[in-house]
Each structure stands twice: as structure tokens, then as C-alpha cells.
Design a protein around this motif. Structure first.
Motif, mmCIF file in Angstrom:
data_model
loop_
_atom_site.group_PDB
_atom_site.id
_atom_site.type_symbol
_atom_site.label_atom_id
_atom_site.label_comp_id
_atom_site.label_asym_id
_atom_site.label_seq_id
_atom_site.Cartn_x
_atom_site.Cartn_y
_atom_site.Cartn_z
ATOM 1 N N SER A 313 0.660 -1.069 -0.094
ATOM 2 C CA SER A 313 -0.074 0.027 -0.118
ATOM 3 C C SER A 313 0.955 1.344 -0.171
ATOM 4 N N ALA A 314 2.099 1.125 -0.143
ATOM 5 C CA ALA A 314 3.087 2.217 -0.103
ATOM 6 C C ALA A 314 2.615 3.217 -1.266
ATOM 7 N N PRO A 315 2.815 4.329 -1.137
ATOM 8 C CA PRO A 315 2.412 5.535 -2.149
ATOM 9 C C PRO A 315 3.397 5.257 -3.342
ATOM 10 N N TYR A 316 2.635 5.402 -4.305
ATOM 11 C CA TYR A 316 3.648 5.473 -5.616
ATOM 12 C C TYR A 316 2.941 6.355 -6.898
ATOM 13 N N THR A 317 3.397 7.069 -7.169
ATOM 14 C CA THR A 317 2.859 7.984 -8.379
ATOM 15 C C THR A 317 3.583 8.374 -9.170
ATOM 16 N N SER A 318 3.157 8.383 -10.625
ATOM 17 C CA SER A 318 3.870 8.665 -11.925
ATOM 18 C C SER A 318 3.229 9.517 -12.683
ATOM 19 N N ILE A 319 3.611 10.880 -12.683
ATOM 20 C CA ILE A 319 2.967 11.781 -13.567
ATOM 21 C C ILE A 319 3.770 12.034 -14.979
ATOM 22 N N SER A 320 2.652 11.864 -16.093
ATOM 23 C CA SER A 320 3.535 12.353 -17.363
ATOM 24 C C SER A 320 3.085 13.603 -17.834
ATOM 25 N N PRO A 321 3.994 14.288 -18.371
ATOM 26 C CA PRO A 321 3.584 15.732 -19.053
ATOM 27 C C PRO A 321 3.057 15.612 -20.509
ATOM 28 N N ALA A 322 1.943 16.437 -20.386
ATOM 29 C CA ALA A 322 1.252 16.483 -21.864
ATOM 30 C C ALA A 322 2.083 17.587 -22.694
ATOM 31 N N THR A 323 1.722 17.764 -23.982
ATOM 32 C CA THR A 323 2.603 18.603 -24.793
ATOM 33 C C THR A 323 1.554 19.265 -25.818
ATOM 34 N N LEU A 324 1.632 20.531 -25.936
ATOM 35 C CA LEU A 324 0.794 21.725 -26.760
ATOM 36 C C LEU A 324 1.336 21.288 -28.070
ATOM 37 N N ILE A 325 0.423 20.954 -29.088
ATOM 38 C CA ILE A 325 0.760 20.865 -30.311
ATOM 39 C C ILE A 325 0.090 22.258 -31.054
ATOM 40 N N VAL A 326 0.684 23.109 -31.465
ATOM 41 C CA VAL A 326 0.285 24.164 -32.028
ATOM 42 C C VAL A 326 0.141 24.208 -33.662
ATOM 43 N N ARG A 327 -1.050 24.129 -34.207
ATOM 44 C CA ARG A 327 -1.278 24.134 -35.648
ATOM 45 C C ARG A 327 -2.213 25.189 -36.010
ATOM 46 N N GLY A 328 -3.108 25.412 -36.975
ATOM 47 C CA GLY A 328 -3.585 26.304 -37.331
ATOM 48 C C GLY A 328 -5.186 26.922 -36.910
ATOM 49 N N SER A 329 -5.454 26.070 -36.036
ATOM 50 C CA SER A 329 -6.872 26.904 -35.311
ATOM 51 C C SER A 329 -6.768 27.879 -34.510
ATOM 52 N N THR A 330 -5.490 28.147 -34.048
ATOM 53 C CA THR A 330 -5.304 29.559 -33.296
ATOM 54 C C THR A 330 -4.715 30.780 -33.824
ATOM 55 N N LYS A 331 -4.974 31.704 -33.593
ATOM 56 C CA LYS A 331 -4.732 32.795 -34.229
ATOM 57 C C LYS A 331 -4.313 34.264 -33.092
ATOM 58 N N GLN A 332 -3.328 34.939 -33.306
ATOM 59 C CA GLN A 332 -3.196 36.337 -32.710
ATOM 60 C C GLN A 332 -4.718 36.972 -32.845
ATOM 61 N N LEU A 333 -5.359 37.660 -31.767
ATOM 62 C CA LEU A 333 -6.447 38.175 -31.658
ATOM 63 C C LEU A 333 -6.410 39.415 -32.485
ATOM 64 N N GLY A 334 -5.410 40.250 -32.182
ATOM 65 C CA GLY A 334 -5.311 41.303 -33.016
ATOM 66 C C GLY A 334 -5.335 41.094 -34.554
ATOM 67 N N ALA A 335 -4.775 40.114 -35.151
ATOM 68 C CA ALA A 335 -4.785 39.788 -36.620
ATOM 69 C C ALA A 335 -6.458 39.508 -36.994
ATOM 70 N N VAL A 336 -7.018 38.752 -36.242
ATOM 71 C CA VAL A 336 -8.406 38.443 -36.502
ATOM 72 C C VAL A 336 -9.096 39.787 -36.394
ATOM 73 N N LEU A 337 -8.953 40.681 -35.322
ATOM 74 C CA LEU A 337 -9.886 41.847 -35.392
ATOM 75 C C LEU A 337 -9.610 42.694 -36.674
ATOM 76 N N ALA A 338 -8.179 42.771 -37.127
ATOM 77 C CA ALA A 338 -7.895 43.557 -38.246
ATOM 78 C C ALA A 338 -8.531 43.230 -39.503
ATOM 79 N N GLU A 339 -8.371 41.833 -39.632
ATOM 80 C CA GLU A 339 -9.127 41.067 -40.784
ATOM 81 C C GLU A 339 -10.415 41.473 -40.846
#
Length: 350
Positions: A313-339
Motif C-alpha cells: 500500500s506504499a504510495p507510488y505516483t507517476s505523472i507524465s506531462p502533456a505537450t501543446l501541439i500548435v497548428r492552424g486553429s489558433t491565431k493572434q486576436l489582433g490579426a483576427v480583428l484587423a481582418e
């Protein structure tokens, strides 16, 4: 049907010797075990699981109890664990709970009655007390979700950091009105991801109730409905963060149905990297999850401790990090407003 007696007769040894050899008894020499194994395979012998259970011998089955195999997230987990356990001489058996604690209890009871070697579980929000008692009596490990009553042995993902990175990416792009579609905070994963969302927002800002929608993490329909509500606001968000695989699917389906284009109309960050997410629109910016590696690590740890008879019953924890994958669905807000402004000027001039 070939029996132990048939194998014993072929080898001219006692049935008890054959039985012990097949059970890998230390009293039997390696050479005898090898001969018995070869003849057993040649004759087509299949072990009688019921008889083993009556003798109180653990099977080579390991139970995997999870919410929903239709979720690509969990099917990847099941596949990786199956291959890992197979390499260790164990067979995975699958049970779905649909996040219902009574269904979870039923499956745990059935697995226990089959003398499984152990259970790997993605627990429901509030496991039944009888489930807790049963699990404490046999080797088990929690995967992805963690419930304190089930012990402190757990393999998981840093959910808070994962959604923090996703939300912070949008903040850095200038977005302030960010909608959140995630699982209910009665689940540890839902609570941790919501914490990451709020942590990423600037201190002088907060997401109002209209911008935060919590529901069943495994429901595509919830994702669609939450997106519908966000888009119908008098001042809708300029970006949305989805915090589960299925809700991401729902968000994308609703945006497509309403003709909302990312990132020109709205920036979107999803959760998980399903194959279809890569092809959606301009490619979905999303949280990549180390699901296969995490499940394999959990399986190897589990097999090692079962074979070493070293479960505690000894505590054991293994935590793995996630990774942000940047593709085309996000954009600088200023660019969106200007367009958008340029488009309106062009329409006016026309």
C-alpha cells in the motif's frame, strides 16, 4: 479434451508432476518443465480455469476497468496495456463502467470471482464502498484518475499543467474572452483541468459562469450543446478550450455545423490528438497526451510487482506531462480583428 493425465501418460510421469510443471512449481526441474510444456502444446492441452479457481490459484487475467472504450483515449490505453501484459504472460480482460459506480462494482465482483491476478482501473467519481473493499484485497493500480479511497498508487497525466498550457497559449495570443468546455469537477481530472484553466487567466480577469460549461466528459452531445450556448452569447468568446477528447469532438462538430471557421472567426484548442483532429479545418491546435507511453509504463510496473509478489500500500505516483501541439486553429486576436475590420470596410465600399 486433452487432460493432465494424458500428458503424464505420454511422458510416463505422474499427473502431479505434470500439474506442478505447468504451474511453474520450483520443485520441478527446468528440463522437466520444458518437456511438459512442449508435449502440452503438441497435444493441444488447454488449462482448466475453473479447476484452477477452485484450488484458489490466481489466473493470468488482468482486469482493465474503464469508462468508455469508444473514446479513442481509452482504446489506446487498452491496446498498449494488452501488448504490454501479453509480453509478461498475462491476458487483459476489458470492462466498461459508463462512469456508473454500480456497474463498476458489478465488474469488480465478477473479476474478483474469476481470481484475476490484478485490476487496472480508471475509477468513477465515487466508487461504491464495496468496490473499495474488494480492490484492497487484490493487486490494483489507478490509471489516469485517482480516488483517495482506492489507495495512493497511480499513473496519470499532469492535467492542471496541460490545460494551463492550452489556455495560456490563447492568452499570449491576446484572447481575453475564452470559453471553457470540460468535465464536471466531481471527477479528479475535471477538477484539475478546470484549475489549470483559471490559473492561466490574468489575475485581473476571470471567466464568468456563462463562459465555463461543465458536463459529462465522455459526451459528444454535451460538447455540441456547450458550444451552441457559447456562440449564442451577446458577447461570445473569441476562443474556446475543450478539456476532454469527446467534448473536443462535440465542439468541432458544432463549429462545423454553424459554419464557424477557425481561426478567422474563433480560435480553438482541443484535448488529445485523435487522427481526425489533425485534419479538421486548418489543423487543430491541441493538447497531445502521452497515452500509449503512460499505459505501457503502468503495465510494466504492474507486471513486475505481480511477478515479484511485492504489491504493498506504499504510495507510488507517476505523472507524465502533456505537450501543446500548435497548428492552424489558433491565431493572434489582433490579426483576427484587423481582418474583420478590413472585410467590413471592403463590404461598405462595395
Amino acid at each position: 479434451m486433452i487432460t493432465i493425465k494424458d500428458i503424464a501418460a505420454r511422458l510416463n510421469v505422474s499427473p502431479s508432476t505434470v500439474g506442478r510443471a505447468l504451474a511453474d512449481d520450483s520443485r520441478i526441474s527446468a528440463a522437466t518443465k520444458q518437456r511438459v510444456s512442449e508435449v502440452a502444446i503438441e497435444m493441444g492441452y488447454v488449462a482448466n480455469l475453473a479447476a484452477r479457481m477452485m484450488r484458489g490459484v490466481s489466473s493470468n487475467l488482468v482486469g482493465l476497468v474503464l469508462p468508455d472504450i469508444r473514446n479513442g483515449f481509452y482504446s489506446t490505453v487498452a491496446h498498449a496495456l494488452s501488448k504490454c501484459l501479453e509480453g509478461g504472460g498475462f491476458q487483459l480482460t476489458l470492462s466498461e463502467t459508463d462512469d456508473d459506480r454500480l456497474t463498476e462494482l458489478h465488474h469488480i465482483r465478477e473479476l474478483t470471482s474469476a481470481n484475476v491476478a490484478g485490476i487496472i482501473i480508471v475509477p468513477t467519481a465515487r466508487p461504491h464502498p464495496d468496490s473499495v473493499k474488494l480492490l484492497k484485497a487484490l493487486p490494483h493500480i489507478q490509471l489516469l484518475r485517482r480516488h483517495a479511497a482506492l489507495g495512493e498508487q497511480w499513473f496519470g497525466i499532469d492535467d492542471t499543467q496541460a490545460i494551463y498550457e492550452a489556455t495560456n497559449h490563447l492568452v499570449q495570443l491576446g484572447h481575453h474572452r475564452i470559453g471553457y468546455v470540460g468535465g464536471t469537477d466531481d471527477l479528479p481530472t475535471g477538477s484539475a483541468r478546470l484549475k489549470g484553466f483559471h490559473k492561466a487567466l490574468p489575475r485581473d480577469e476571470a471567466a464568468g459562469p456563462a463562459f465555463v460549461h461543465l458536463g459529462a466528459p465522455g459526451s459528444v452531445d454535451f460538447g455540441r450543446e456547450a458550444t451552441r450556448r457559447l456562440l449564442s452569447l451577446a458577447t461570445p468568446p473569441t476562443a474556446i478550450v475543450a478539456a476532454s477528447v469527446q467534448t473536443t469532438q462535440g465542439v468541432l462538430e458544432e463549429l462545423t455545423a454553424q459554419g464557424v471557421h477557425a481561426p478567422d472567426d474563433l480560435s480553438v484548442v482541443g484535448f488529445g490528438d485523435e487522427m481526425g483532429f489533425r485534419w479538421w479545418g486548418p489543423g487543430l491546435t491541441t493538447v497531445g497526451l502521452p497515452v500509449s507511453d503512460l499505459a505501457t509504463a503502468c503495465g510494466l510496473w504492474f507486471v513486475h510487482h505481480i511477478k515479484q509478489h511485492s504489491f504493498t500500500s506504499a504510495p507510488y505516483t507517476s505523472i507524465s506531462p502533456a505537450t501543446l501541439i500548435v497548428r492552424g486553429s489558433t491565431k493572434q486576436l489582433g490579426a483576427v480583428l484587423a481582418e474583420t475590420a478590413n472585410s467590413r470596410l471592403h463590404d461598405t465600399a462595395s
